[in-house]
Design an enzyme around this catalytic site. Structure first.
Site, PDB file in Angstrom:
ATOM      1  N   ASP A  11       8.888   6.667   7.541  1.00  0.00           N
ATOM      2  CA  ASP A  11       8.512   8.032   7.918  1.00  0.00           C
ATOM      3  C   ASP A  11       7.591   8.682   6.891  1.00  0.00           C
ATOM      4  O   ASP A  11       7.048   9.765   7.134  1.00  0.00           O
ATOM      5  CB  ASP A  11       9.750   8.901   8.151  1.00  0.00           C
ATOM      6  CG  ASP A  11      10.649   9.040   6.921  1.00  0.00           C
ATOM      7  OD1 ASP A  11      10.209   8.707   5.798  1.00  0.00           O
ATOM      8  OD2 ASP A  11      11.804   9.480   7.093  1.00  0.00           O
ATOM      9  N   ASP A  39       6.818   5.308 -10.895  1.00  0.00           N
ATOM     10  CA  ASP A  39       7.851   5.027  -9.893  1.00  0.00           C
ATOM     11  C   ASP A  39       9.255   5.083 -10.484  1.00  0.00           C
ATOM     12  O   ASP A  39       9.803   4.080 -10.916  1.00  0.00           O
ATOM     13  CB  ASP A  39       7.588   3.702  -9.184  1.00  0.00           C
ATOM     14  CG  ASP A  39       6.355   3.773  -8.303  1.00  0.00           C
ATOM     15  OD1 ASP A  39       6.278   4.699  -7.493  1.00  0.00           O
ATOM     16  OD2 ASP A  39       5.466   2.918  -8.431  1.00  0.00           O
ATOM     17  N   GLY A  85       0.815  -1.206   0.000  1.00  0.00           N
ATOM     18  CA  GLY A  85       0.000   0.000   0.000  1.00  0.00           C
ATOM     19  C   GLY A  85       0.850   1.257   0.000  1.00  0.00           C
ATOM     20  O   GLY A  85       2.070   1.211   0.136  1.00  0.00           O
ATOM     21  N   LYS A 111       3.560  12.612  -3.255  1.00  0.00           N
ATOM     22  CA  LYS A 111       4.521  11.605  -2.790  1.00  0.00           C
ATOM     23  C   LYS A 111       5.489  12.269  -1.825  1.00  0.00           C
ATOM     24  O   LYS A 111       5.935  13.388  -2.056  1.00  0.00           O
ATOM     25  CB  LYS A 111       5.298  11.016  -3.969  1.00  0.00           C
ATOM     26  CG  LYS A 111       4.466  10.158  -4.905  1.00  0.00           C
ATOM     27  CD  LYS A 111       5.322   9.575  -6.011  1.00  0.00           C
ATOM     28  CE  LYS A 111       6.367   8.607  -5.482  1.00  0.00           C
ATOM     29  NZ  LYS A 111       7.207   8.064  -6.578  1.00  0.00           N
ATOM     30  N   GLY A 156       2.698   3.892   1.356  1.00  0.00           N
ATOM     31  CA  GLY A 156       3.291   4.217   2.648  1.00  0.00           C
ATOM     32  C   GLY A 156       3.791   5.639   2.747  1.00  0.00           C
ATOM     33  O   GLY A 156       4.094   6.121   3.840  1.00  0.00           O
ATOM     34  N   ARG A 159       2.474  13.859  -8.412  1.00  0.00           N
ATOM     35  CA  ARG A 159       2.456  12.996  -9.599  1.00  0.00           C
ATOM     36  C   ARG A 159       1.065  13.012 -10.232  1.00  0.00           C
ATOM     37  O   ARG A 159       0.053  12.958  -9.539  1.00  0.00           O
ATOM     38  CB  ARG A 159       2.823  11.571  -9.214  1.00  0.00           C
ATOM     39  CG  ARG A 159       2.745  10.580 -10.382  1.00  0.00           C
ATOM     40  CD  ARG A 159       2.632   9.156  -9.889  1.00  0.00           C
ATOM     41  NE  ARG A 159       3.926   8.619  -9.527  1.00  0.00           N
ATOM     42  CZ  ARG A 159       4.085   7.482  -8.833  1.00  0.00           C
ATOM     43  NH1 ARG A 159       3.030   6.817  -8.416  1.00  0.00           N
ATOM     44  NH2 ARG A 159       5.286   7.026  -8.540  1.00  0.00           N
ATOM     45  N   ASP A 190       3.995  -4.223  -8.044  1.00  0.00           N
ATOM     46  CA  ASP A 190       3.342  -3.033  -7.483  1.00  0.00           C
ATOM     47  C   ASP A 190       3.770  -1.768  -8.221  1.00  0.00           C
ATOM     48  O   ASP A 190       3.200  -0.693  -7.996  1.00  0.00           O
ATOM     49  CB  ASP A 190       3.645  -2.894  -5.989  1.00  0.00           C
ATOM     50  CG  ASP A 190       5.134  -2.838  -5.693  1.00  0.00           C
ATOM     51  OD1 ASP A 190       5.809  -3.858  -5.908  1.00  0.00           O
ATOM     52  OD2 ASP A 190       5.633  -1.777  -5.278  1.00  0.00           O
TER      53      ASP A 190
END
EC number: 2.7.7.-
Length: 484
Positions: free
Chosen positions: A120, A258, A85, A108, A87, A171, A248
């Site tokens: 974090d 990504d 998921g 992001k 994070g 993004r 993912d």
């Protein structure tokens, strides 16, 4: 922005509500005016840098936005992780662009979410600017990709190997539905959610597929596979290495997402790996087609329960589709390489002849981008042609003869080559130098010049030559790291 938030309608199994973390001193570093215009943002809003910094750092929430962190699972370097998921990302919602295409807007590095586990949820300024630069470069190169709307510094410190200034990157993507999203529900045997996700995906990305047809799942798999073939072929056309093709990170839309440990290949070698975490070369340059097929096999597996109650029958239907991927990719790959050599009709050029050129590049340790630029120029530059005759020998003469025999005049061949062979790419040493400059001094003037050049990668602009030089060490010791 007028948000649609259609993904929310799938239900809370698909996401967790999450509010971006507040930051102390947000400052707008990069803003994508062209993309903003395409997203129908008001001009007055786009001129207010203080407001942009507040909204795209996550300090303020745009009207109509309902921030969430998306749920998904995934195979990471071949190992399945059912608990992943977002994070460190918050989906703000969806908007329609000027082409009436729905786009996700996502922050992001915007803080912890219910999926952060012990992370974090933050991002350093270097990786944020890397994603902005690389995605803009890929877009201009003609590669399907997500893009970046903004980079905002947070005024706070992010602790990695060393303390780094923090940032949030915005993004914009066709969606953030991944192969891992389907795997998430398949792993939980949640057929109802899997069916809802499938129908949503078809309606959003593949509306020509008839959901009422008996074979609609198979048609979806074929369509997603075709998009993956097109994507990876375009990566390889320009020498792009994703570096972390986990399921993912495999978008169902067929876009590049990504840009963590990505890089551009310099000296041609099929085994080129730059990612520091890819210890065994799983995602090496020439392995990308095989991994794309592997990811499509995982996508197909996740949909078995929707194809037929009899698993064996479902697998029987899926096997030829996945098996066909390799042949389809091979045909598309060589057709692409033919255009890089000025040939539209693949029947005019033998695949073995193209492979012979790649062998020459590898054996002579030649730069991938520069070599094709030289071949392009040689059709109108006698001196360049003579140099290539010497270095490439018989192959070069055979290529020129092939063009003549195929009745392809030099101007026609050169025009085709010029739109398929960029004169400049975001070379790794320039990217790193600019990121270091942005981190240490906060000076973005060189980054702006770099972006101007990268947005016209098939033209020789006044500043293009500043970014065309090859790295002194040939990128031998170059390594990239996951950052965003």
């Amino acid at each position: 922005m007028k948000f649609n938030n259609t993904y929310h309608q799938l239900g809370d199994k698909f996401y967790q509500s999450a509010i971006p973390a507040k930051v102390s001193n947000p400052t707008l570093l990069l803003w994508n005016d062209t993309l903003a215009g395409n997203l129908n943002l008001e001009a007055s809003f786009c001129r207010d840098k203080l407001a942009l910094a507040q909204y795209f750092s996550g300090n303020k929430i745009l009207t109509g936005s309902e921030p969430v962190a998306l749920a998904y699972s995934g195979h990471q370097f071949g190992q399945f992780n059912p608990y992943m998921g977002d994070g460190r990302a918050h989906l703000l919602g969806e908007v329609c662009d000027k082409g009436n295409t729905q786009r996700d807007i996502q922050l992001k590095g915007s803080g912890q979410t219910p999926f952060s586990r012990r992370g974090d949820g933050l991002c350093a300024i270097g990786p944020a600017i890397r994603e902005y630069i690389m995605s803009e470069a890929m877009y201009a190169l003609g590669v399907p990709t997500s893009r970046c709307l903004a980079v905002v510094s947070t005024g706070e410190t992010v602790y990695r190997e060393l303390p780094k200034p923090g940032a949030v990157v915005t993004r914009v993507a066709a969606s953030h539905i991944r192969v891992g999203t389907f795997q998430h529900f398949a792993a939980r045997a949640d057929v109802e959610s899997l069916k809802a996700l499938t129908e949503y995906t078809i309606n959003r990305h593949y509306p020509t597929i008839d959901i009422k047809a008996d074979d609609y799942i198979l048609e979806l798999i074929k369509a997603v596979g075709a998009n993956q073939i097109e994507l990876v072929v375009q990566w390889m056309r320009v020498g792009f290495i994703h570096g972390v093709m986990n399921t993912d990170n495999c978008a169902i839309s067929g876009e590049t997402i990504d840009y963590g440990p990505c890089a551009m290949m310099g000296v041609y070698h099929p085994g080129t790996v730059y990612s520091s975490i890819d210890k065994n070369g799983r995602y090496a340059f020439a392995n990308q087609p095989n991994i794309a097929q592997w990811n499509m096999a995982r996508f197909a597996e996740s949909l078995i329960s929707l194809i037929d109650e009899d698993n064996e029958k479902a697998v029987e239907l899926l096997t030829p589709i996945i098996s066909q991927f390799s042949e389809d990719f091979n045909n598309a790959y060589y057709a692409m390489l033919a255009t890089k050599l000025g040939v539209h009709d693949l029947s005019l050029i033998d695949k073995a002849f193209i492979k012979e050129l790649l062998d020459i590049l590898q054996n002579q340790e030649l730069d991938y981008t520069s070599t094709f630029v030289q071949l392009t120029h040689s059709l109108s530059d006698v001196e360049q042609a003579e140099n290539l005759k010497i270095s490439f020998g018989k192959w070069y003469n055979d290529w020129r003869t092939l063009l003549q025999d195929g009745k392809i005049d030099n101007n026609t061949a050169q025009a085709l080559m010029q739109v398929n062979n960029p004169v400049v790419i975001p070379r790794n040493h320039h990217v790193e130098a600019i990121l270091t400059e942005c981190e240490t001094s906060g000076d973005l003037s060189r980054a702006d010049r770099f972006l101007q050049v990268l947005r016209s990668p098939y033209k020789q602009l006044p500043h293009t030559s500043e970014f065309q030089d090859l790295p002194e060490d040939g990128d031998v010791n170059y390594r990239t790291f996951c950052g965003t």
